[in-house]
Motif scaffolding. Structure first.
Motif, PDB file in Angstrom:
ATOM      1  N   GLN A   1       0.850  -1.207   0.000  1.00  0.00           N
ATOM      2  CA  GLN A   1       0.000   0.000   0.000  1.00  0.00           C
ATOM      3  C   GLN A   1       0.880   1.250   0.000  1.00  0.00           C
ATOM      4  OE1 GLN A   1      -2.462  -0.882   3.408  1.00  0.00           O
ATOM      5  NE2 GLN A   1      -4.046  -1.792   2.134  1.00  0.00           N
ATOM      6  N   ASN A   2       0.692   2.096  -1.007  1.00  0.00           N
ATOM      7  CA  ASN A   2       1.399   3.378  -1.108  1.00  0.00           C
ATOM      8  C   ASN A   2       0.345   4.413  -1.440  1.00  0.00           C
ATOM      9  OD1 ASN A   2       3.151   1.142  -2.779  1.00  0.00           O
ATOM     10  ND2 ASN A   2       4.341   2.214  -1.253  1.00  0.00           N
ATOM     11  N   PHE A   3       0.253   5.425  -0.583  1.00  0.00           N
ATOM     12  CA  PHE A   3      -0.862   6.361  -0.738  1.00  0.00           C
ATOM     13  C   PHE A   3      -0.431   7.678  -1.375  1.00  0.00           C
ATOM     14  CE2 PHE A   3      -1.979   4.123   3.407  1.00  0.00           C
ATOM     15  CZ  PHE A   3      -2.638   3.098   2.744  1.00  0.00           C
ATOM     16  N   LEU A   4      -1.381   8.286  -2.065  1.00  0.00           N
ATOM     17  CA  LEU A   4      -1.174   9.621  -2.625  1.00  0.00           C
ATOM     18  C   LEU A   4      -1.925  10.602  -1.735  1.00  0.00           C
ATOM     19  CD1 LEU A   4      -1.685   8.787  -6.398  1.00  0.00           C
ATOM     20  CD2 LEU A   4       0.389   9.771  -5.394  1.00  0.00           C
TER      21      LEU A   4
ATOM     22  N   GLU B   1     -12.852  -1.765  -2.722  1.00  0.00           N
ATOM     23  CA  GLU B   1     -11.685  -1.789  -1.838  1.00  0.00           C
ATOM     24  C   GLU B   1     -11.691  -3.090  -1.045  1.00  0.00           C
ATOM     25  OE1 GLU B   1      -8.811   0.191  -1.109  1.00  0.00           O
ATOM     26  OE2 GLU B   1      -8.569  -1.628   0.086  1.00  0.00           O
ATOM     27  N   LYS B   2     -10.522  -3.710  -1.000  1.00  0.00           N
ATOM     28  CA  LYS B   2     -10.385  -5.015  -0.348  1.00  0.00           C
ATOM     29  C   LYS B   2     -10.178  -4.892   1.162  1.00  0.00           C
ATOM     30  CE  LYS B   2      -7.647  -9.157  -1.277  1.00  0.00           C
ATOM     31  NZ  LYS B   2      -6.533  -9.649  -2.074  1.00  0.00           N
TER      32      LYS B   2
ATOM     33  N   ASN C   1      -5.166   3.274  -8.749  1.00  0.00           N
ATOM     34  CA  ASN C   1      -3.783   3.144  -8.322  1.00  0.00           C
ATOM     35  C   ASN C   1      -3.745   1.915  -7.434  1.00  0.00           C
ATOM     36  OD1 ASN C   1      -1.137   3.499  -7.354  1.00  0.00           O
ATOM     37  ND2 ASN C   1      -1.813   4.915  -5.751  1.00  0.00           N
TER      38      ASN C   1
ATOM     39  N   ASP D   1     -13.042  -7.581  -3.963  1.00  0.00           N
ATOM     40  CA  ASP D   1     -11.776  -7.788  -4.656  1.00  0.00           C
ATOM     41  C   ASP D   1     -11.962  -7.446  -6.140  1.00  0.00           C
ATOM     42  OD1 ASP D   1      -9.556  -8.895  -5.973  1.00  0.00           O
ATOM     43  OD2 ASP D   1      -9.308 -10.399  -4.402  1.00  0.00           O
ATOM     44  N   VAL D   2     -11.129  -6.565  -6.663  1.00  0.00           N
ATOM     45  CA  VAL D   2     -11.270  -6.157  -8.070  1.00  0.00           C
ATOM     46  C   VAL D   2     -11.043  -7.332  -9.027  1.00  0.00           C
ATOM     47  CG1 VAL D   2     -10.584  -3.777  -7.656  1.00  0.00           C
ATOM     48  CG2 VAL D   2      -8.858  -5.416  -8.318  1.00  0.00           C
TER      49      VAL D   2
ATOM     50  N   GLY E   1      -9.345   0.021  -5.827  1.00  0.00           N
ATOM     51  CA  GLY E   1      -8.401   0.269  -4.735  1.00  0.00           C
ATOM     52  C   GLY E   1      -8.347   1.715  -4.285  1.00  0.00           C
ATOM     53  N   PRO E   2      -9.454   2.275  -3.781  1.00  0.00           N
ATOM     54  CA  PRO E   2      -9.462   3.701  -3.405  1.00  0.00           C
ATOM     55  C   PRO E   2      -8.627   4.026  -2.157  1.00  0.00           C
ATOM     56  CG  PRO E   2     -11.536   2.660  -2.759  1.00  0.00           C
ATOM     57  CD  PRO E   2     -10.787   1.650  -3.580  1.00  0.00           C
ATOM     58  N   GLY E   3      -8.418   3.032  -1.270  1.00  0.00           N
ATOM     59  CA  GLY E   3      -7.626   3.282  -0.052  1.00  0.00           C
ATOM     60  C   GLY E   3      -8.181   4.455   0.729  1.00  0.00           C
TER      61      GLY E   3
ATOM     62  N   PRO F   1      -1.850  -1.869  -6.055  1.00  0.00           N
ATOM     63  CA  PRO F   1      -0.491  -2.404  -5.869  1.00  0.00           C
ATOM     64  C   PRO F   1      -0.016  -3.011  -7.189  1.00  0.00           C
ATOM     65  CG  PRO F   1      -2.002  -3.295  -4.234  1.00  0.00           C
ATOM     66  CD  PRO F   1      -2.829  -2.532  -5.197  1.00  0.00           C
TER      67      PRO F   1
ATOM     68  N   PHE G   1     -10.392   0.809   5.314  1.00  0.00           N
ATOM     69  CA  PHE G   1     -10.631   2.066   4.587  1.00  0.00           C
ATOM     70  C   PHE G   1     -12.107   2.430   4.493  1.00  0.00           C
ATOM     71  CE2 PHE G   1      -6.539   0.600   2.812  1.00  0.00           C
ATOM     72  CZ  PHE G   1      -5.773   1.671   3.238  1.00  0.00           C
TER      73      PHE G   1
END
Ligand code: SAM
Length: 345
Positions: free
Chosen positions: A35-38, A85-86, A141, A111-112, A63-65, A143, A90
């Protein structure tokens, strides 16, 4: 869902920043899930602008996080945004966004890789394949470990015009490890030319629209990130089944530094390899001494068309797998050796 001018002028009300949301709901990134967030909304706005005009669009965000890109999509005047979103951590933060954009944001905990978007948006959005793309977009965005298998799955959906492409030529704007973005868009003869380049480019127009430095993400990934936009072509550049194209392309690129005849040969059983490879290359009018990276999509089209004819003539050919033959030969040799050493005892 109401339509009209008011949709395009929608702005989210003032909300806690993404950083505050992360703190509030203790959303530390899980390393195992990559997980890497903007956090910078100017950057997420920029990514979303690369998807094109989203006024009154139906958008599927994967994957909106913590919701940075989600906010930018909502502010782009969409009719509806569906996020999948899995990670359940979130969901409360996304619910806060949904409350701030009544009737616009649908949240799915799922799960997408298995979610069926083809049933999620109104039937009325469907367009004929040859028409302009429908007002349906995929943005995400994810993984890197998910985005690459997912794009292969979606490319197969493009070839069958099902899944997200049941609406027509749905456009996708997705992030990848920069190196993968370069492979997806690599032209004939370039160093990055690979299996992904052909699989993506025979079905879609593919553009590397933005590079984001790794330092823009929290936590910072090891690599920079490329944003790639895909628009399915009205006419695929190779008109053969996806699995057949994939088989030819995979075989060619497995020996990427050798001449292309080396990989193509592996499409045929050892006993007929030389002859059949020669026939394939001759009928397809492809120079056997070209390297895999030097083959254009139209070279692959000719190779796939001829290989298809050869498969039609020999019903066992498509199922042939050179690794299986190698394994069988190895075990036969082993048996012979065992027999001989038994006789000598
Ligand atoms: N979009 C957010 C952003 O840009 O800040 C988060 C990006 S983070 C790289 C990827 C997100 O995708 C995470 O929230 C993760 O939980 C989610 N995710 C990972 N695999 C998923 C899957 N198979 N289905 C749905 N979501 C997934």
């Amino acid at each position: 869902m109401a339509a009209g001018a008011s949709l395009s002028t929608f702005r989210l009300p003032p909300l806690p920043t993404i950083r505050e949301i992360i703190k509030l709901f203790r959303l530390h990134a899980v390393k195992q899930l990559s997980q890497n967030f903007l956090l910078d909304l100017r950057l997420t706005d920029k990514i979303v602008r690369k998807a094109g005009t989203l006024t009154n669009a139906y958008v599927y965000e994967v994957g909106p996080g913590p919701g940075g890109i989600t906010r930018s999509i909502l502010n782009a005047g969409v009719a509806e945004l569906l996020v999948v979103e899995k990670d359940s951590r979130f969901l409360p933060g996304l619910q806060m966004l949904s409350d701030a954009a009544p009737g616009k944001l649908r949240i799915v905990h799922g799960d997408v890789l298995t979610f069926k978007i083809e049933r999620a948006f109104p039937e009325s959005l469907k367009r004929h394949w040859e028409d302009d793309p429908p007002n349906v977009h995929i943005i995400g965005n994810l993984p890197f470990s998910v985005s690459t298998p997912l794009i292969i799955k979606w490319l197969e959906n493009v070839s069958r015009r099902d899944g997200p492409f049941a609406y027509g030529r749905t456009q996708m704007t997705l992030t990848f490890q920069k190196e993968v973005a370069e492979r997806l868009t690599a032209t004939t003869g370039s160093k990055q030319r690979s299996r992904l380049s052909i699989m993506a480019q025979y079905l879609c127009s593919v553009q590397h629209v933005l590079t984001i430095p790794g330092r823009a993400f929290v936590p910072k990934p090891e690599v920079d990130v490329g944003v790639v936009r895909f628009t399915p072509l009205t006419q695929p550049r190779i008109e053969q089944p996806f699995q057949l194209v994939e088989k030819v392309v995979q075989n060619v690129f497995q020996f990427r530094r050798k001449y292309c005849h080396r990989g193509l040969g592996m499409l045929f059983p050892e006993a007929q390899r030389l002859e059949s490879t020669g026939k394939l290359l001759q009928l397809a009018d492809v120079d056997p001494t070209l390297r895999p990276s030097q083959l254009s999509v139209s070279h692959f089209k000719s190779l796939c068309d001829v290989y298809r004819k050869m498969c039609d003539e020999d019903p066992h050919l498509f199922a042939y797998n050179f690794r299986e033959e190698l394994k069988q030969n190895k075990s036969k040799n082993q048996e012979k050796e065992d027999e001989e050493s038994y006789r000598l005892q």
